[in-house]
Design a protein around this motif. Structure first.
Motif, PDB file in Angstrom:
ATOM      1  N   TYR A   4       0.804  -1.224   0.000  1.00  0.00           N
ATOM      2  CA  TYR A   4       0.000   0.000   0.000  1.00  0.00           C
ATOM      3  C   TYR A   4       0.842   1.281   0.000  1.00  0.00           C
ATOM      4  O   TYR A   4       0.298   2.372  -0.058  1.00  0.00           O
ATOM      5  N   ASP A   5       2.172   1.117   0.058  1.00  0.00           N
ATOM      6  CA  ASP A   5       3.041   2.295   0.151  1.00  0.00           C
ATOM      7  C   ASP A   5       2.943   3.198  -1.075  1.00  0.00           C
ATOM      8  O   ASP A   5       3.102   2.749  -2.204  1.00  0.00           O
ATOM      9  N   GLY A   6       2.691   4.458  -0.835  1.00  0.00           N
ATOM     10  CA  GLY A   6       2.754   5.452  -1.912  1.00  0.00           C
ATOM     11  C   GLY A   6       1.621   5.396  -2.924  1.00  0.00           C
ATOM     12  O   GLY A   6       1.613   6.141  -3.906  1.00  0.00           O
ATOM     13  N   VAL A   7       0.632   4.525  -2.699  1.00  0.00           N
ATOM     14  CA  VAL A   7      -0.372   4.343  -3.760  1.00  0.00           C
ATOM     15  C   VAL A   7      -1.345   5.513  -3.858  1.00  0.00           C
ATOM     16  O   VAL A   7      -1.909   5.757  -4.926  1.00  0.00           O
ATOM     17  N   ILE A   8      -1.554   6.238  -2.768  1.00  0.00           N
ATOM     18  CA  ILE A   8      -2.545   7.328  -2.835  1.00  0.00           C
ATOM     19  C   ILE A   8      -2.055   8.403  -3.815  1.00  0.00           C
ATOM     20  O   ILE A   8      -2.766   8.777  -4.755  1.00  0.00           O
ATOM     21  N   ASP A   9      -0.814   8.844  -3.608  1.00  0.00           N
ATOM     22  CA  ASP A   9      -0.269   9.879  -4.512  1.00  0.00           C
ATOM     23  C   ASP A   9      -0.167   9.356  -5.945  1.00  0.00           C
ATOM     24  O   ASP A   9      -0.455  10.064  -6.900  1.00  0.00           O
ATOM     25  N   SER A 364      -8.752  -0.843  -3.372  1.00  0.00           N
ATOM     26  CA  SER A 364      -9.048  -1.413  -2.062  1.00  0.00           C
ATOM     27  C   SER A 364      -9.223  -0.317  -1.009  1.00  0.00           C
ATOM     28  O   SER A 364     -10.138  -0.353  -0.185  1.00  0.00           O
ATOM     29  N   LEU A 365      -8.352   0.692  -1.058  1.00  0.00           N
ATOM     30  CA  LEU A 365      -8.460   1.807  -0.107  1.00  0.00           C
ATOM     31  C   LEU A 365      -9.758   2.577  -0.349  1.00  0.00           C
ATOM     32  O   LEU A 365     -10.472   2.937   0.591  1.00  0.00           O
ATOM     33  N   ALA A 366     -10.069   2.795  -1.626  1.00  0.00           N
ATOM     34  CA  ALA A 366     -11.283   3.554  -1.954  1.00  0.00           C
ATOM     35  C   ALA A 366     -12.522   2.805  -1.469  1.00  0.00           C
ATOM     36  O   ALA A 366     -13.442   3.394  -0.893  1.00  0.00           O
ATOM     37  N   ALA A 367     -12.546   1.490  -1.698  1.00  0.00           N
ATOM     38  CA  ALA A 367     -13.724   0.702  -1.295  1.00  0.00           C
ATOM     39  C   ALA A 367     -13.877   0.725   0.220  1.00  0.00           C
ATOM     40  O   ALA A 367     -14.985   0.918   0.745  1.00  0.00           O
ATOM     41  N   ALA A 368     -12.764   0.538   0.930  1.00  0.00           N
ATOM     42  CA  ALA A 368     -12.841   0.505   2.395  1.00  0.00           C
ATOM     43  C   ALA A 368     -13.262   1.872   2.935  1.00  0.00           C
ATOM     44  O   ALA A 368     -14.107   1.963   3.828  1.00  0.00           O
ATOM     45  N   GLN A 369     -12.691   2.935   2.367  1.00  0.00           N
ATOM     46  CA  GLN A 369     -13.055   4.266   2.857  1.00  0.00           C
ATOM     47  C   GLN A 369     -14.524   4.569   2.536  1.00  0.00           C
ATOM     48  O   GLN A 369     -15.238   5.116   3.360  1.00  0.00           O
ATOM     49  N   GLU A 379      -9.354  12.587   1.261  1.00  0.00           N
ATOM     50  CA  GLU A 379      -8.654  13.032   2.474  1.00  0.00           C
ATOM     51  C   GLU A 379      -8.673  11.961   3.561  1.00  0.00           C
ATOM     52  O   GLU A 379      -7.860  11.952   4.468  1.00  0.00           O
ATOM     53  N   ARG A 380      -9.668  11.065   3.498  1.00  0.00           N
ATOM     54  CA  ARG A 380      -9.828  10.080   4.576  1.00  0.00           C
ATOM     55  C   ARG A 380      -9.270   8.694   4.231  1.00  0.00           C
ATOM     56  O   ARG A 380      -9.418   7.763   5.006  1.00  0.00           O
ATOM     57  N   PHE A 381      -8.639   8.587   3.073  1.00  0.00           N
ATOM     58  CA  PHE A 381      -8.037   7.301   2.694  1.00  0.00           C
ATOM     59  C   PHE A 381      -7.040   6.821   3.750  1.00  0.00           C
ATOM     60  O   PHE A 381      -6.914   5.650   4.014  1.00  0.00           O
ATOM     61  N   LYS A 382      -6.323   7.811   4.326  1.00  0.00           N
ATOM     62  CA  LYS A 382      -5.248   7.441   5.257  1.00  0.00           C
ATOM     63  C   LYS A 382      -5.788   6.678   6.477  1.00  0.00           C
ATOM     64  O   LYS A 382      -5.072   5.904   7.092  1.00  0.00           O
ATOM     65  N   TYR A 383      -7.053   6.898   6.804  1.00  0.00           N
ATOM     66  CA  TYR A 383      -7.610   6.227   7.991  1.00  0.00           C
ATOM     67  C   TYR A 383      -7.848   4.731   7.780  1.00  0.00           C
ATOM     68  O   TYR A 383      -8.077   4.009   8.724  1.00  0.00           O
ATOM     69  N   VAL A 384      -7.893   4.285   6.546  1.00  0.00           N
ATOM     70  CA  VAL A 384      -8.086   2.840   6.345  1.00  0.00           C
ATOM     71  C   VAL A 384      -6.742   2.109   6.183  1.00  0.00           C
ATOM     72  O   VAL A 384      -6.692   0.888   6.236  1.00  0.00           O
ATOM     73  N   LEU A 385      -5.678   2.904   6.026  1.00  0.00           N
ATOM     74  CA  LEU A 385      -4.361   2.277   5.817  1.00  0.00           C
ATOM     75  C   LEU A 385      -3.960   1.357   6.976  1.00  0.00           C
ATOM     76  O   LEU A 385      -3.269   0.366   6.790  1.00  0.00           O
ATOM     77  N   ASP A 386      -4.421   1.668   8.183  1.00  0.00           N
ATOM     78  CA  ASP A 386      -4.022   0.889   9.360  1.00  0.00           C
ATOM     79  C   ASP A 386      -4.798  -0.415   9.520  1.00  0.00           C
ATOM     80  O   ASP A 386      -4.439  -1.247  10.343  1.00  0.00           O
ATOM     81  N   ILE A 387      -5.876  -0.596   8.781  1.00  0.00           N
ATOM     82  CA  ILE A 387      -6.653  -1.835   8.925  1.00  0.00           C
ATOM     83  C   ILE A 387      -5.800  -3.011   8.442  1.00  0.00           C
ATOM     84  O   ILE A 387      -5.277  -2.983   7.329  1.00  0.00           O
ATOM     85  N   PRO A 388      -5.626  -4.034   9.295  1.00  0.00           N
ATOM     86  CA  PRO A 388      -4.767  -5.153   8.878  1.00  0.00           C
ATOM     87  C   PRO A 388      -5.464  -6.029   7.841  1.00  0.00           C
ATOM     88  O   PRO A 388      -6.689  -6.160   7.852  1.00  0.00           O
TER      89      PRO A 388
END
Ligand code: ADP
Length: 432
Positions: A4-9, A364-369, A379-388
């Motif tokens: 998941y590293d760097g994928v948002i940017d 995956s980040l978009a769906a979870a958010q 802006e809130r994508f970062k909050y799902v990054l921690d979900i294992p």
């Protein structure tokens, strides 16, 4: 590996570089109804035990209840088309329209794509009436084709009324329904969809959209096609699903002739009717570049091929990989299977694997958010990054076909689940 590293940017930049994305041919109004089991009372009917016991469409009120109870007691999503005007009127009288929301695979994809800096999202909406036009958000990158060319739906609608509605009956884990004095508890929050859509069920590609896309094919990079689940096997005027699919293919071929670079994606969705599904499998799979589907949809494809659908529903990755390899023929070089917890991406030929993986991560980040908050907010994508993740990343190759098992983020108590599959498939396809 940090998948998941760097994928948002990366995803944002990639969206910015895009050309026009076409979405057809199914946008509709959804009516959201939260099921209140107390109001349902004690039903008197036989509950279907497996998918194959279900009616393939709703022709009477009992069919409606069968679909709803099956979906409720298994905690699984299900969509059935309503074939009878009487049942449509009965549902309207019994439940009303519910809360109106924009729906349909194409509009759902549009909703999932417009928050990102894609240049132009062009969506097919028929019939484009005031009610549905009003449900589209006011985004600068969203377009329909109106009489004066590209326009926002709100400036291009023609007349008023709700000609089609897809009821979404939502139920929650722990609720219970009584059938023949026996109590059935719902194991997992989910929904049952009953759709009434005679207006668009032929998936006709009408003007001015048709001519616009043909004339501007050079501006388009991706085209995502869906809506087959609302088709009929034989229409009241005698036309068949095969006739209609041939017509659609002619349109696609004309567009391809104008621009062979366009990538075409087919989103399978819940095609319950056997003949419609087979026509899609036989006539369309080999004509598209990419296919998106979930575990239930793939289980039907597997059954059509003579395999046991249970292997797919039990998420037997070996069998899933085998079925997907078998359906990859002709142009079909990319299949994106999605289920709760992981995606399986299958690729054949010349793909940029790094982009494909990053696109999966972004989806995956978009769906979870979206599951967490109800709508996409970058802006809130970062909050799902921690979900294992619960699965292990895996990548392998067999007979020249590349497989990527990609663990996804799963939000424990989602606010919404409807339309997530469309978000996942469309984002991963256009970014990949
Ligand atoms: P739809 O037809 O509404 O688009 P699908 O069944 O095709 O739904 O897709 C639902 C997908 O959404 C699942 O396969 C899973 O990948 C994803 N999903 C479902 N629930 C969650 C959740 N709580 N968190 C993250 N993703 C989810």
């Amino acid at each position: 590996m940090k998948i998941y590293d760097g994928v948002i940017d990366w995803g944002i930049k990639r969206a910015r570089d895009s050309k026009m994305i076409g979405l057809g041919f199914h946008s509709v109004i959804d009516g959201l109804v939260k099921i209140d089991p107390k109001k349902i009372g004690n039903l008197d009917l036989a509950i279907p035990q497996k998918f194959s016991d279900l009616p393939d469409s709703i022709k009477c009120i009992d069919d409606f209840w069968k679909g709803l109870i099956f979906s409720f007691s298994n905690g699984s999503a299900l969509q059935l088309m309503i074939d009878s005007k009487e049942v449509y009127e009965w549902i309207m009288k019994t439940f009303g329209t519910g809360t109106l929301r924009l729906g349909g695979t194409s509009a759902n994809m549009a909703k999932g794509l417009i928050p990102f800096p894609f240049e132009k999202i062009l969506v097919y909406v028929y019939p484009l009436k005031k009610e549905i036009a009003n449900l589209f958000s006011n985004s600068k990158n969203l377009f329909v084709v109106g009489n004066n060319g590209l326009d926002h739906p709100i400036n291009a609608y023609d007349g008023e009324g709700i000609d089609a509605i897809h009821w979404i009956f939502e139920f929650s884990q722990g609720q219970s329904i009584t059938v023949k004095d026996q109590i059935y508890a719902c194991p997992r929050s989910n929904r049952f969809i009953a759709s009434w859509n005679p207006a668009n069920s032929k998936l006709e590609v009408r003007d001015p959209f048709r001519s616009y896309v043909i004339d501007h094919a050079k501006d388009i990079s991706h085209f995502l096609v869906s809506g087959f689940h609302i088709m009929q096997e034989v229409y009241p005027d005698g036309e068949t699903v095969e006739d209609r699919i041939d017509e659609l293919l002619k349109f696609i071929q004309t567009v391809k002739d104008k621009n062979s670079e366009i990538r075409f994606h087919l989103e399978f969705a819940s095609i319950r009717r056997d003949r419609v599904r087979r026509a899609v499998e036989e006539k369309l799979f080999s004509m598209f570049d990419s296919l998106g589907l979930n575990e239930v949809e793939l289980s039907w494809v597997a059954r059509d091929m003579g395999y046991d659908e249970k292997d797919i529903l039990n998420l037997d990755v070996e069998r899933i990989s085998q079925i997907i390899s078998e359906i990859m023929r002709g142009d079909l070089s990319r299949v994106h299977f999605h289920t709760l917890g992981f995606y399986l991406l299958v690729l054949k030929g010349d793909y940029d694997l790094e982009s494909q993986k990053k696109a999966l991560a972004f989806a995956s980040l978009a769906a979870a958010q979206r599951a967490m908050d109800g709508e996409i907010n970058l802006e809130r994508f970062k909050y799902v990054l921690d979900i294992p993740e619960k699965y292990d990343y895996k990548e392998w190759e067999r007979d020249g076909i590349h497989f990527i098992l990609f663990p996804t983020k799963v939000v424990p108590s989602p606010k919404i689940t409807v339309g997530l599959g469309d978000t996942i498939s469309s984002l991963a396809f256009v970014l990949g």
